[in-house]
Structures are given as structure tokens and as C-alpha cells.
Design a protein around this motif. Sequence first.
Motif, PDB file in Angstrom:
ATOM      1  N   TYR A  66      13.648   3.928  13.064  1.00  0.00           N
ATOM      2  CA  TYR A  66      14.593   2.978  12.490  1.00  0.00           C
ATOM      3  C   TYR A  66      14.517   3.024  10.960  1.00  0.00           C
ATOM      4  O   TYR A  66      15.533   3.078  10.271  1.00  0.00           O
ATOM      5  CB  TYR A  66      14.288   1.565  12.998  1.00  0.00           C
ATOM      6  N   LEU A  67      13.286   2.998  10.432  1.00  0.00           N
ATOM      7  CA  LEU A  67      13.105   3.004   8.983  1.00  0.00           C
ATOM      8  C   LEU A  67      13.646   4.289   8.366  1.00  0.00           C
ATOM      9  O   LEU A  67      14.270   4.259   7.301  1.00  0.00           O
ATOM     10  CB  LEU A  67      11.623   2.825   8.646  1.00  0.00           C
ATOM     11  N   ALA A  68      13.423   5.407   9.028  1.00  0.00           N
ATOM     12  CA  ALA A  68      13.937   6.689   8.525  1.00  0.00           C
ATOM     13  C   ALA A  68      15.459   6.697   8.512  1.00  0.00           C
ATOM     14  O   ALA A  68      16.087   7.223   7.592  1.00  0.00           O
ATOM     15  CB  ALA A  68      13.407   7.829   9.385  1.00  0.00           C
ATOM     16  N   GLU A  69      16.051   6.078   9.510  1.00  0.00           N
ATOM     17  CA  GLU A  69      17.521   6.052   9.628  1.00  0.00           C
ATOM     18  C   GLU A  69      18.170   5.226   8.524  1.00  0.00           C
ATOM     19  O   GLU A  69      19.286   5.519   8.106  1.00  0.00           O
ATOM     20  CB  GLU A  69      17.902   5.479  10.999  1.00  0.00           C
ATOM     21  N   HIS A  70      17.495   4.205   8.044  1.00  0.00           N
ATOM     22  CA  HIS A  70      18.116   3.305   7.075  1.00  0.00           C
ATOM     23  C   HIS A  70      17.701   3.598   5.638  1.00  0.00           C
ATOM     24  O   HIS A  70      17.729   2.718   4.773  1.00  0.00           O
ATOM     25  CB  HIS A  70      17.851   1.850   7.467  1.00  0.00           C
ATOM     26  N   GLY A  71      17.349   4.833   5.370  1.00  0.00           N
ATOM     27  CA  GLY A  71      17.228   5.341   4.011  1.00  0.00           C
ATOM     28  C   GLY A  71      16.268   4.639   3.077  1.00  0.00           C
ATOM     29  O   GLY A  71      16.535   4.568   1.892  1.00  0.00           O
ATOM     30  N   GLY A  72      15.204   4.096   3.560  1.00  0.00           N
ATOM     31  CA  GLY A  72      14.198   3.500   2.692  1.00  0.00           C
ATOM     32  C   GLY A  72      14.540   2.123   2.162  1.00  0.00           C
ATOM     33  O   GLY A  72      13.890   1.633   1.243  1.00  0.00           O
ATOM     34  N   ARG A  73      15.564   1.502   2.685  1.00  0.00           N
ATOM     35  CA  ARG A  73      15.903   0.148   2.231  1.00  0.00           C
ATOM     36  C   ARG A  73      14.832  -0.860   2.633  1.00  0.00           C
ATOM     37  O   ARG A  73      14.590  -1.829   1.930  1.00  0.00           O
ATOM     38  CB  ARG A  73      17.255  -0.287   2.804  1.00  0.00           C
ATOM     39  N   ILE A  74      14.200  -0.617   3.772  1.00  0.00           N
ATOM     40  CA  ILE A  74      13.099  -1.465   4.210  1.00  0.00           C
ATOM     41  C   ILE A  74      11.813  -0.665   4.053  1.00  0.00           C
ATOM     42  O   ILE A  74      11.685   0.428   4.589  1.00  0.00           O
ATOM     43  CB  ILE A  74      13.266  -1.904   5.680  1.00  0.00           C
ATOM     44  N   ARG A  75      10.882  -1.220   3.286  1.00  0.00           N
ATOM     45  CA  ARG A  75       9.596  -0.557   3.077  1.00  0.00           C
ATOM     46  C   ARG A  75       8.495  -1.403   3.704  1.00  0.00           C
ATOM     47  O   ARG A  75       8.394  -2.597   3.431  1.00  0.00           O
ATOM     48  CB  ARG A  75       9.333  -0.362   1.600  1.00  0.00           C
ATOM     49  N   VAL A  76       7.709  -0.759   4.534  1.00  0.00           N
ATOM     50  CA  VAL A  76       6.632  -1.446   5.241  1.00  0.00           C
ATOM     51  C   VAL A  76       5.318  -1.163   4.523  1.00  0.00           C
ATOM     52  O   VAL A  76       4.995  -0.021   4.205  1.00  0.00           O
ATOM     53  CB  VAL A  76       6.551  -0.983   6.715  1.00  0.00           C
ATOM     54  N   HIS A  77       4.564  -2.225   4.274  1.00  0.00           N
ATOM     55  CA  HIS A  77       3.253  -2.128   3.636  1.00  0.00           C
ATOM     56  C   HIS A  77       2.221  -2.691   4.604  1.00  0.00           C
ATOM     57  O   HIS A  77       2.346  -3.837   5.047  1.00  0.00           O
ATOM     58  CB  HIS A  77       3.221  -2.924   2.330  1.00  0.00           C
ATOM     59  N   PHE A  78       1.228  -1.906   4.926  1.00  0.00           N
ATOM     60  CA  PHE A  78       0.193  -2.358   5.848  1.00  0.00           C
ATOM     61  C   PHE A  78      -1.021  -2.854   5.073  1.00  0.00           C
ATOM     62  O   PHE A  78      -1.492  -2.205   4.145  1.00  0.00           O
ATOM     63  CB  PHE A  78      -0.235  -1.211   6.779  1.00  0.00           C
ATOM     64  N   LEU A  79      -1.510  -4.023   5.485  1.00  0.00           N
ATOM     65  CA  LEU A  79      -2.752  -4.532   4.931  1.00  0.00           C
ATOM     66  C   LEU A  79      -3.907  -3.718   5.508  1.00  0.00           C
ATOM     67  O   LEU A  79      -3.763  -3.082   6.552  1.00  0.00           O
ATOM     68  CB  LEU A  79      -2.923  -6.007   5.313  1.00  0.00           C
ATOM     69  N   PRO A  80      -5.070  -3.735   4.876  1.00  0.00           N
ATOM     70  CA  PRO A  80      -6.220  -3.028   5.444  1.00  0.00           C
ATOM     71  C   PRO A  80      -6.570  -3.588   6.822  1.00  0.00           C
ATOM     72  O   PRO A  80      -6.366  -4.775   7.090  1.00  0.00           O
ATOM     73  CB  PRO A  80      -7.346  -3.322   4.457  1.00  0.00           C
ATOM     74  N   LYS A  81      -7.097  -2.740   7.703  1.00  0.00           N
ATOM     75  CA  LYS A  81      -7.458  -3.199   9.041  1.00  0.00           C
ATOM     76  C   LYS A  81      -8.518  -4.278   8.986  1.00  0.00           C
ATOM     77  O   LYS A  81      -8.491  -5.222   9.743  1.00  0.00           O
ATOM     78  CB  LYS A  81      -7.944  -2.030   9.890  1.00  0.00           C
ATOM     79  N   TYR A  82      -9.492  -4.118   8.127  1.00  0.00           N
ATOM     80  CA  TYR A  82     -10.533  -5.126   7.984  1.00  0.00           C
ATOM     81  C   TYR A  82     -10.937  -5.161   6.520  1.00  0.00           C
ATOM     82  O   TYR A  82     -11.440  -4.175   5.995  1.00  0.00           O
ATOM     83  CB  TYR A  82     -11.745  -4.796   8.851  1.00  0.00           C
ATOM     84  N   ALA A  83     -10.671  -6.263   5.859  1.00  0.00           N
ATOM     85  CA  ALA A  83     -10.979  -6.377   4.438  1.00  0.00           C
ATOM     86  C   ALA A  83     -11.447  -7.795   4.127  1.00  0.00           C
ATOM     87  O   ALA A  83     -10.724  -8.585   3.535  1.00  0.00           O
ATOM     88  CB  ALA A  83      -9.755  -6.015   3.611  1.00  0.00           C
ATOM     89  N   PRO A  84     -12.655  -8.151   4.545  1.00  0.00           N
ATOM     90  CA  PRO A  84     -13.123  -9.520   4.332  1.00  0.00           C
ATOM     91  C   PRO A  84     -13.216  -9.909   2.862  1.00  0.00           C
ATOM     92  O   PRO A  84     -13.087 -11.079   2.525  1.00  0.00           O
ATOM     93  CB  PRO A  84     -14.503  -9.531   4.990  1.00  0.00           C
ATOM     94  N   ASP A  85     -13.396  -8.925   1.982  1.00  0.00           N
ATOM     95  CA  ASP A  85     -13.490  -9.238   0.557  1.00  0.00           C
ATOM     96  C   ASP A  85     -12.174  -9.723  -0.026  1.00  0.00           C
ATOM     97  O   ASP A  85     -12.156 -10.362  -1.071  1.00  0.00           O
ATOM     98  CB  ASP A  85     -13.963  -8.011  -0.222  1.00  0.00           C
ATOM     99  N   THR A  86     -11.071  -9.426   0.639  1.00  0.00           N
ATOM    100  CA  THR A  86      -9.767  -9.848   0.131  1.00  0.00           C
ATOM    101  C   THR A  86      -9.255 -11.117   0.801  1.00  0.00           C
ATOM    102  O   THR A  86      -8.183 -11.593   0.483  1.00  0.00           O
ATOM    103  CB  THR A  86      -8.715  -8.738   0.335  1.00  0.00           C
ATOM    104  N   ASN A  87     -10.036 -11.669   1.731  1.00  0.00           N
ATOM    105  CA  ASN A  87      -9.612 -12.851   2.463  1.00  0.00           C
ATOM    106  C   ASN A  87     -10.600 -13.990   2.199  1.00  0.00           C
ATOM    107  O   ASN A  87     -11.718 -13.978   2.714  1.00  0.00           O
ATOM    108  CB  ASN A  87      -9.541 -12.534   3.959  1.00  0.00           C
ATOM    109  N   PRO A  88     -10.222 -14.999   1.408  1.00  0.00           N
ATOM    110  CA  PRO A  88     -11.153 -16.071   1.038  1.00  0.00           C
ATOM    111  C   PRO A  88     -11.778 -16.818   2.223  1.00  0.00           C
ATOM    112  O   PRO A  88     -12.917 -17.253   2.134  1.00  0.00           O
ATOM    113  CB  PRO A  88     -10.295 -17.021   0.201  1.00  0.00           C
ATOM    114  N   ILE A  89     -11.068 -16.950   3.332  1.00  0.00           N
ATOM    115  CA  ILE A  89     -11.621 -17.700   4.462  1.00  0.00           C
ATOM    116  C   ILE A  89     -12.845 -17.001   5.029  1.00  0.00           C
ATOM    117  O   ILE A  89     -13.732 -17.639   5.606  1.00  0.00           O
ATOM    118  CB  ILE A  89     -10.548 -17.960   5.551  1.00  0.00           C
ATOM    119  N   GLU A  90     -12.927 -15.694   4.842  1.00  0.00           N
ATOM    120  CA  GLU A  90     -14.100 -14.959   5.322  1.00  0.00           C
ATOM    121  C   GLU A  90     -15.368 -15.461   4.654  1.00  0.00           C
ATOM    122  O   GLU A  90     -16.425 -15.470   5.259  1.00  0.00           O
ATOM    123  CB  GLU A  90     -13.940 -13.462   5.086  1.00  0.00           C
TER     124      GLU A  90
END
Length: 105
Positions: free
Chosen positions: A35-59
Motif C-alpha cells: 500500500y505504501l509503495a503504491e501511494h508514492g511515499g505520501r505516508i511515511r512509517v517510522h518504527f520505534l525501537p523494539k525495546y528502549a527503556p532509556d527512552t521511556n520515562p515510566i521504565e
Amino acid sequence: LDDLRRAFRQYKVIHVICDNAANHQSDRSLVVRAYLAEHGGRIRVHFLPKYAPDTNPIERVWWRLHEAVTRNHRCDSLTHLIDMTFDWLEERRFFRVQDATYNAV
């Protein structure tokens, strides 16, 4: 994704942040990639790290709770452990919780 494109027509690029959960790596992700390839880069998906406790204050809160209460505890019951947890949270004015739900049990 169609709903996003329609709702945000005025934007040239729409950024979508995903939490990188295991189910995002499934066969369905192939459909999304197509789907993303079909729509020419108008929607860009950014994935957060799988596990990054240093970036999550609740950790940090969970780590301190674990150090103070749950690691090597000597509770004789789950109720005792829950009580100790609420006592620890109550001592920290920024982490107060409403415990009415637990009192009803």
C-alpha cells in the motif's frame, strides 16, 4: 491508511509512528508495505525501537519499584505485595494512584 490520507489531504506527507510490536512483523505488514509503495511515499512509517527503556520515562519508575518492593520481597501473599506496592507509590507524590478499585475486591 486510506482514512488518514482522506483526513489529511492538505498535507504532502503524513508521518505514522508505530510501536514495532511483534504483530507488525506479520504477513499483514506485506500488505501495508505494498500500500505504501503504491501511494508514492505520501505516508511515511517510522518504527520505534523494539525495546528502549532509556527512552521511556515510566521504565524508571518500574525499575525503582522493582528495586524497592518486588525484588527479593518477603510477602506472605499477593495482597501483602500489592499493599507494599501502593505504600511505595503513596510515598511518592508524583506517582499517586486511585486504589478504590483494589479496595473493592
